[in-house]
Design a protein around this motif. Structure first.
Motif, PDB file in Angstrom:
ATOM      1  N   LYS A 161       1.063  -0.915   0.437  1.00  0.00           N
ATOM      2  CA  LYS A 161       0.004  -0.043   0.263  1.00  0.00           C
ATOM      3  C   LYS A 161       0.574   1.356  -0.089  1.00  0.00           C
ATOM      4  O   LYS A 161       0.163   2.427  -0.582  1.00  0.00           O
ATOM      5  N   PHE A 163       4.243   1.816  -1.057  1.00  0.00           N
ATOM      6  CA  PHE A 163       4.508   1.309  -2.402  1.00  0.00           C
ATOM      7  C   PHE A 163       3.353   1.873  -3.268  1.00  0.00           C
ATOM      8  O   PHE A 163       4.091   2.986  -4.464  1.00  0.00           O
ATOM      9  N   ALA A 164       2.204   2.007  -3.658  1.00  0.00           N
ATOM     10  CA  ALA A 164       1.257   2.492  -4.334  1.00  0.00           C
ATOM     11  C   ALA A 164       0.684   3.852  -3.780  1.00  0.00           C
ATOM     12  O   ALA A 164       0.878   4.737  -4.844  1.00  0.00           O
ATOM     13  N   PHE A 167       4.019   5.881  -5.572  1.00  0.00           N
ATOM     14  CA  PHE A 167       4.099   6.073  -7.302  1.00  0.00           C
ATOM     15  C   PHE A 167       3.207   7.039  -7.139  1.00  0.00           C
ATOM     16  O   PHE A 167       3.661   7.346  -8.024  1.00  0.00           O
ATOM     17  N   PHE A 171      -4.038   7.054  -8.628  1.00  0.00           N
ATOM     18  CA  PHE A 171      -4.212   6.108  -8.820  1.00  0.00           C
ATOM     19  C   PHE A 171      -4.858   5.503  -8.012  1.00  0.00           C
ATOM     20  O   PHE A 171      -6.138   4.815  -8.194  1.00  0.00           O
ATOM     21  N   ALA A 172      -3.912   5.075  -7.098  1.00  0.00           N
ATOM     22  CA  ALA A 172      -3.919   4.738  -5.861  1.00  0.00           C
ATOM     23  C   ALA A 172      -6.096   5.035  -5.068  1.00  0.00           C
ATOM     24  O   ALA A 172      -7.000   4.199  -5.087  1.00  0.00           O
ATOM     25  N   THR A 175      -8.632   3.911  -7.238  1.00  0.00           N
ATOM     26  CA  THR A 175      -8.805   2.253  -7.604  1.00  0.00           C
ATOM     27  C   THR A 175      -9.617   2.151  -6.639  1.00  0.00           C
ATOM     28  O   THR A 175      -9.062   0.427  -6.263  1.00  0.00           O
ATOM     29  N   GLY A 176      -9.418   2.620  -5.590  1.00  0.00           N
ATOM     30  CA  GLY A 176     -10.144   2.558  -4.213  1.00  0.00           C
ATOM     31  C   GLY A 176      -9.706   2.005  -3.063  1.00  0.00           C
ATOM     32  O   GLY A 176      -9.865   1.508  -1.798  1.00  0.00           O
ATOM     33  N   THR A 177      -8.811   2.611  -2.951  1.00  0.00           N
ATOM     34  CA  THR A 177      -7.708   3.039  -0.959  1.00  0.00           C
ATOM     35  C   THR A 177      -8.172   3.298  -0.728  1.00  0.00           C
ATOM     36  O   THR A 177      -8.075   4.673  -1.159  1.00  0.00           O
TER      37      THR A 177
ATOM     38  N   GLU B  89       6.432  -4.190 -10.193  1.00  0.00           N
ATOM     39  CA  GLU B  89       5.939  -3.572  -8.518  1.00  0.00           C
ATOM     40  C   GLU B  89       5.389  -2.825  -9.268  1.00  0.00           C
ATOM     41  O   GLU B  89       3.909  -2.570  -8.593  1.00  0.00           O
ATOM     42  N   ILE B  90       5.174  -1.976 -10.609  1.00  0.00           N
ATOM     43  CA  ILE B  90       3.967  -1.053 -10.656  1.00  0.00           C
ATOM     44  C   ILE B  90       2.396  -1.710 -11.180  1.00  0.00           C
ATOM     45  O   ILE B  90       1.589  -1.485 -10.685  1.00  0.00           O
ATOM     46  N   SER B  93       0.374  -3.081  -8.254  1.00  0.00           N
ATOM     47  CA  SER B  93       0.072  -2.280  -7.426  1.00  0.00           C
ATOM     48  C   SER B  93      -1.580  -2.063  -8.109  1.00  0.00           C
ATOM     49  O   SER B  93      -2.600  -1.489  -7.674  1.00  0.00           O
ATOM     50  N   GLY B  94      -2.085  -2.409  -9.234  1.00  0.00           N
ATOM     51  CA  GLY B  94      -3.143  -2.061  -9.603  1.00  0.00           C
ATOM     52  C   GLY B  94      -3.879  -2.694  -9.300  1.00  0.00           C
ATOM     53  O   GLY B  94      -5.687  -2.155  -8.758  1.00  0.00           O
ATOM     54  N   LEU B  96      -4.632  -3.808  -5.139  1.00  0.00           N
ATOM     55  CA  LEU B  96      -4.110  -2.505  -4.223  1.00  0.00           C
ATOM     56  C   LEU B  96      -5.608  -2.278  -3.241  1.00  0.00           C
ATOM     57  O   LEU B  96      -6.369  -2.992  -2.892  1.00  0.00           O
ATOM     58  N   GLY B  97      -6.471  -2.053  -4.728  1.00  0.00           N
ATOM     59  CA  GLY B  97      -7.858  -0.955  -4.031  1.00  0.00           C
ATOM     60  C   GLY B  97      -8.959  -2.284  -3.629  1.00  0.00           C
ATOM     61  O   GLY B  97      -9.358  -2.072  -2.579  1.00  0.00           O
ATOM     62  N   TYR B 105       0.370  -9.594  -2.779  1.00  0.00           N
ATOM     63  CA  TYR B 105      -0.830 -10.228  -3.688  1.00  0.00           C
ATOM     64  C   TYR B 105      -0.809 -11.998  -3.732  1.00  0.00           C
ATOM     65  O   TYR B 105       0.468 -13.089  -3.336  1.00  0.00           O
ATOM     66  N   ARG B 145      -1.458  -2.192 -15.744  1.00  0.00           N
ATOM     67  CA  ARG B 145      -2.265  -1.875 -14.517  1.00  0.00           C
ATOM     68  C   ARG B 145      -2.840  -0.981 -14.339  1.00  0.00           C
ATOM     69  O   ARG B 145      -4.108  -1.939 -13.474  1.00  0.00           O
ATOM     70  N   ALA B 146      -3.947  -0.033 -15.043  1.00  0.00           N
ATOM     71  CA  ALA B 146      -5.452  -0.129 -15.535  1.00  0.00           C
ATOM     72  C   ALA B 146      -5.805  -0.656 -15.278  1.00  0.00           C
ATOM     73  O   ALA B 146      -6.684  -1.415 -14.645  1.00  0.00           O
ATOM     74  N   ALA B 149      -6.356  -3.168 -12.317  1.00  0.00           N
ATOM     75  CA  ALA B 149      -7.681  -2.475 -11.141  1.00  0.00           C
ATOM     76  C   ALA B 149      -9.451  -2.822 -11.772  1.00  0.00           C
ATOM     77  O   ALA B 149     -10.228  -2.673 -10.955  1.00  0.00           O
TER      78      ALA B 149
END
Ligand SMILES: Nc1ncnc2c1ncn2[C@@H]1O[C@H](COP(=O)(O)OP(=O)(O)O)[C@@H](O)[C@H]1O
Ligand SMILES: [Mg+2]
Lengths: 279, 227
Positions: A161, A163-164, A167, A171-172, A175-177, B89-90, B93-94, B96-97, B105, B145-146, B149
């Motif tokens: 988390k 990291f996101a 970065f 975006f985080a 997308t719901g974080t 990594e990037i 991260s999509g 995570l939400g 993961y 990444r998108a 998500a």
């Protein structure tokens, strides 16, 4: 030289210093990566001045367990700063006001009300941490260990988390974080680390502990996990040797640690340049 | 099936109104292009749909399928150029939400991430450092990444800005393929020619406001004046 070192290591105060030094530098480097990349490294500086002011206040009102007063005050300021607080005063101005204000008033209070005969010595100690790491009491060591373990645990648990969030915060969020919650968490962790680090290097040099290891790691590492691990290792090594060197040759602990960090940074800077050439 | 519906939406910053009276619907499988001059509020509209920015007047209604997340490709240069992160990594991260408090993961997520990299033809970049990639490659990584998500709706803010001709064509092709697979596309664009080549619907904001299908747009003055 070695004999001298071994005999020093028998003393509890040296052991305490090493334990706390290693733990605090581990924590500060973990968060340092995020703070540097989010362009928040200046917050460490401001908060450490707040912690200095709080320390002065607690000294004046005669609190013996002053960490329990400094910690909440610093956390509140961290939250206030990262939230942006007042819309009329922009973030960096608010930080400057808080940081300079705390520094000035802290010094004033210490001068006016201190019962100690050596005010400037006390001030120097809090600013540069010259000896405080070598005079830790067992309860302070315990508290430092507990807080460090909590910080490391939280960091590992929320590593992805964080990291996101570092970065790409937008975006985080999109997308719901729950980025607000995590920003708050980072603010609180930062405050805790700064209060802990005050013992080690004093409130003027804390930024070095936060910034240098991650900057060094970023010169050579290609991904976030590597940067995090390398900066943690570097930070621990620098502090460990900083403390040893300062005890053996009698230099101030904080400044010695900072100097070693600078040397390592220069080294990694050169390695980064050479690697860049070869690729 | 309606996925997103905006009714009489106003976009504003503090006191300044950027755009007013925007009404449009996005159905599943649509390819909506948002056109308009610089500063007309396209990015602001996108941020409002994403919930990054609040709004005072009007209404946005979301279908349940997309409440769990919208995929987003930000306007370039928002992301830091010197960031040390690997492609893997990037892209991961999509997810995570959607993960709640789960810290790491799952295997299936790593699998899907791999598939998305393949789909965008960048599986060979998996372990590369993001900051060392070309602009076109970086955009594809962010698109992957998108895709992690969501499989429902992608919001793309000028995905081809700053790309050379070949990368631009490649990007359009990839987006078109995703759309054919059923992913709804909402894309901000500067490029009228490609907009009318690929889009099913056009939203034009700015001095002149238009919303309708591509065919309807071709008959408007806005189109005739620009060509
Ligand atoms: N954070 C902000 N605060 C105030 N005004 C803004 C902000 N961001 C954008 N604007 C203004 O809103 C308008 C629309 O901006 P934007 O949505 O970025 O336009 P576009 O993406 O269509 O080029 C511009 O006039 C811009 O100056
Ligand atoms: Mg824009």
């Amino acid at each position: 030289m070695i004999d001298k070192l071994v005999s020093y290591l028998q003393y509890p105060f040296v052991q305490y210093a090493l334990i706390v030094g290693v733990l605090v530098s581990l924590c500060s480097s973990l968060l340092g990566v995020t703070l540097v990349l989010k362009r928040f490294s200046f917050i460490g500086d401001g908060l450490s001045h707040v912690a200095f002011g709080a320390m002065a206040v607690s000294a004046v009102i005669g609190l013996s367990k002053n960490m329990l007063f400094i910690l909440p005050v610093t956390i509140i300021c961290a939250v206030f700063l990262l939230k942006g607080g007042n819309k009329r005063i922009s973030g960096d101005a608010a930080l400057a006001i808080l940081s300079v204000g705390a520094l000035g008033i802290g010094y004033l209070l210490m001068n006016m009300f201190s019962t100690s005969s050596n005010v400037s010595g006390d001030v120097c100690t809090t600013l540069f941490g010259s000896t405080s790491i070598l005079t830790l009491k067992p309860y302070e060591v315990g508290l430092s260990i507990a807080l460090s373990v909590i910080v490391v645990f939280i960091f590992i648990f929320f590593y992805n988390k964080i990291f996101a969030l570092t970065f790409d915060e937008n975006f985080a969020t999109a997308t719901g974080t729950k980025t607000e919650v995590y920003n708050l968490l980072i603010a609180i962790l930062t405050a805790v680390i700064i209060v802990l680090a005050m013992n080690l290097v004093g409130s003027l040099l804390i930024s070095a502990l936060i910034i240098f290891p991650s900057l060094s790691a970023m010169r050579v590492c290609k991904n976030f996990l590597q940067v995090t691990i390398v900066s943690a290792i570097l930070s621990v090594i620098c502090s460990f040797f900083g403390i040893i060197v300062s005890i053996v040759i009698g230099t101030p602990v904080g400044s010695t640690i900072v100097l070693i960090n600078i040397i390592v940074f220069v080294l990694f800077y050169i390695i980064g340049l050479v690697k860049g050439r070869l690729v | 099936m309606i996925q997103i519906e905006c009714k009489n939406l106003s976009l504003e910053y503090e006191q300044k109104i950027v755009a007013e009276g925007l009404s449009f619907v996005v159905n599943k499988g649509d390819y909506l292009c948002i056109l308009g001059e610089n500063g007309s509020g396209k990015s602001t509209l996108m941020k409002t749909i994403l919930g990054l920015k609040s709004y005072k007047h009007g209404q946005i209604i979301y279908d349940n399928t997309i409440k769990q997340g919208i995929g987003y490709l930000p306007q370039q240069a928002v992301i830091q150029k010197d960031f040390p992160a690997s492609v893997k990594e990037i892209v991961l991260s999509g997810f995570l939400g959607k993960m709640g408090l789960r810290p790491y993961y799952a295997t299936i997520e790593k699998q899907i991430a791999k598939e998305n990299l393949q789909k965008l033809q960048i599986e060979n970049l998996e372990n590369r450092c993001f900051r060392e990639l070309s602009g076109g490659q970086q955009q594809r990584v962010l698109l992957a990444r998108a895709l992690c998500a969501t499989k429902e709706v992608l919001l793309l803010d000028e995905p081809v800005a700053g790309l050379d001709y070949q990368s631009t064509e490649k990007m359009y092709e990839i987006i078109e393929n995703l759309n054919k697979e059923g992913v709804t596309i909402i894309m901000i664009s500067h490029d009228l020619v490609s907009a009318i080549k690929y889009a099913s619907h056009i939203l034009h904001i700015g001095k002149k406001i238009f919303y309708g299908t591509r065919e309807e747009f071709l008959k408007t003055d806005i189109y005739k004046e620009t060509v």
